[in-house]
Design a protein around this motif. Structure first.
Motif, PDB file in Angstrom:
ATOM      1  N   ALA A 177       0.844  -1.194   0.000  1.00 36.51           N
ATOM      2  CA  ALA A 177       0.000   0.000   0.000  1.00 36.51           C
ATOM      3  C   ALA A 177       0.882   1.247   0.000  1.00 36.51           C
ATOM      4  O   ALA A 177       1.901   1.304   0.700  1.00 36.51           O
ATOM      5  CB  ALA A 177      -0.917  -0.003   1.214  1.00 36.51           C
ATOM      6  N   GLY A 178       0.477   2.206  -0.824  1.00 32.53           N
ATOM      7  CA  GLY A 178       1.259   3.424  -0.980  1.00 32.53           C
ATOM      8  C   GLY A 178       2.263   3.358  -2.102  1.00 32.53           C
ATOM      9  O   GLY A 178       2.844   4.381  -2.492  1.00 32.53           O
ATOM     10  N   SER A 189       3.678   2.051  -6.103  1.00 30.23           N
ATOM     11  CA  SER A 189       3.304   2.338  -7.482  1.00 30.23           C
ATOM     12  C   SER A 189       3.537   1.122  -8.356  1.00 30.23           C
ATOM     13  O   SER A 189       4.371   0.262  -8.061  1.00 30.23           O
ATOM     14  CB  SER A 189       4.119   3.508  -8.032  1.00 30.23           C
ATOM     15  N   ARG A 234      -4.727   9.579  -8.669  1.00 32.38           N
ATOM     16  CA  ARG A 234      -3.735   8.550  -8.326  1.00 32.38           C
ATOM     17  C   ARG A 234      -3.267   7.760  -9.548  1.00 32.38           C
ATOM     18  O   ARG A 234      -2.121   7.333  -9.602  1.00 32.38           O
ATOM     19  CB  ARG A 234      -4.317   7.575  -7.313  1.00 32.38           C
ATOM     20  N   ASN A 267      -0.400   5.019  -8.823  1.00 32.68           N
ATOM     21  CA  ASN A 267       0.354   5.526  -7.677  1.00 32.68           C
ATOM     22  C   ASN A 267      -0.514   5.510  -6.427  1.00 32.68           C
ATOM     23  O   ASN A 267      -1.741   5.394  -6.512  1.00 32.68           O
ATOM     24  CB  ASN A 267       0.833   6.953  -7.950  1.00 32.68           C
ATOM     25  N   SER A 268       0.128   5.622  -5.286  1.00 37.23           N
ATOM     26  CA  SER A 268      -0.595   5.647  -4.003  1.00 37.23           C
ATOM     27  C   SER A 268      -1.602   4.512  -3.925  1.00 37.23           C
ATOM     28  O   SER A 268      -2.766   4.709  -3.558  1.00 37.23           O
ATOM     29  CB  SER A 268      -1.297   7.000  -3.815  1.00 37.23           C
ATOM     30  N   LEU A 269      -1.146   3.336  -4.268  1.00 33.51           N
ATOM     31  CA  LEU A 269      -2.048   2.189  -4.322  1.00 33.51           C
ATOM     32  C   LEU A 269      -2.606   1.835  -2.951  1.00 33.51           C
ATOM     33  O   LEU A 269      -1.929   1.980  -1.917  1.00 33.51           O
ATOM     34  CB  LEU A 269      -1.318   0.998  -4.926  1.00 33.51           C
ATOM     35  N   LYS A 270      -3.843   1.360  -2.973  1.00 33.59           N
ATOM     36  CA  LYS A 270      -4.568   0.981  -1.766  1.00 33.59           C
ATOM     37  C   LYS A 270      -4.959  -0.491  -1.869  1.00 33.59           C
ATOM     38  O   LYS A 270      -5.106  -1.013  -2.975  1.00 33.59           O
ATOM     39  CB  LYS A 270      -5.821   1.828  -1.614  1.00 33.59           C
ATOM     40  N   ASP A 315      -7.532  -1.450  -4.350  1.00 33.87           N
ATOM     41  CA  ASP A 315      -7.199  -1.470  -5.773  1.00 33.87           C
ATOM     42  C   ASP A 315      -6.862  -2.880  -6.259  1.00 33.87           C
ATOM     43  O   ASP A 315      -6.657  -3.095  -7.459  1.00 33.87           O
ATOM     44  CB  ASP A 315      -6.004  -0.555  -6.056  1.00 33.87           C
ATOM     45  N   SER A 364      -1.597  -4.610   2.596  1.00 32.93           N
ATOM     46  CA  SER A 364      -1.720  -3.526   3.590  1.00 32.93           C
ATOM     47  C   SER A 364      -0.555  -3.539   4.569  1.00 32.93           C
ATOM     48  O   SER A 364       0.242  -4.445   4.597  1.00 32.93           O
ATOM     49  CB  SER A 364      -3.035  -3.671   4.345  1.00 32.93           C
TER      50      SER A 364
END
Length: 122
Positions: A13-14, A16, A66, A83-86, A89, A122
């Motif tokens: 998470a976060g 790219s 994002r 970017n800034s993947l969660k 996603d 996560s």
């Protein structure tokens, strides 16, 4: 027509990731290209699309700011920079091609790739 997606993988998470889709068997520069995704147990949803000529783009609200879609017509390739993947996603990402219109609706796309899995931990 063949759409070959690649570049998926496991990312924290976060982080790219950039996925790519190479098209063959069509005149790439006159097709709208889209990215969709499908998470386990959920329906396929629109992510982003880019027009064939002006490079006009549209994004789902969930990825706006994002993700960035782009294309290289000389290489018959469309990209999705994420970017800034969660964790939300996480999904199989599919590229699609549509000849006659710019659209965000999956049912209106003529051709589909096989998908590439993106997993965000996560």
């Amino acid at each position: 027509v063949q759409l070959q997606a690649s570049g998926g993988g496991l990312v924290q998470a976060g982080g790219s990731l950039r996925v790519s889709c190479v098209a063959s068997g069509l005149t790439f520069n006159i097709y709208t290209m889209g990215w969709f995704r499908q998470a386990p147990g959920k329906e396929r949803e629109f992510v982003a699309a880019i027009s064939w000529s002006t490079g006009y783009t549209r994004y789902a609200d969930s990825v706006k700011g994002r993700f960035a879609i782009s294309r290289d017509n000389a290489k018959n390739t469309v990209f999705l920079q994420m970017n800034s993947l969660k964790p939300e996603d996480t999904a199989v990402y599919y590229c699609a091609a549509e000849r006659h219109r710019f659209t965000v609706y999956a049912a209106e796309y003529d051709h589909w790739g096989q998908g590439t899995l993106v997993t965000v931990s996560s």
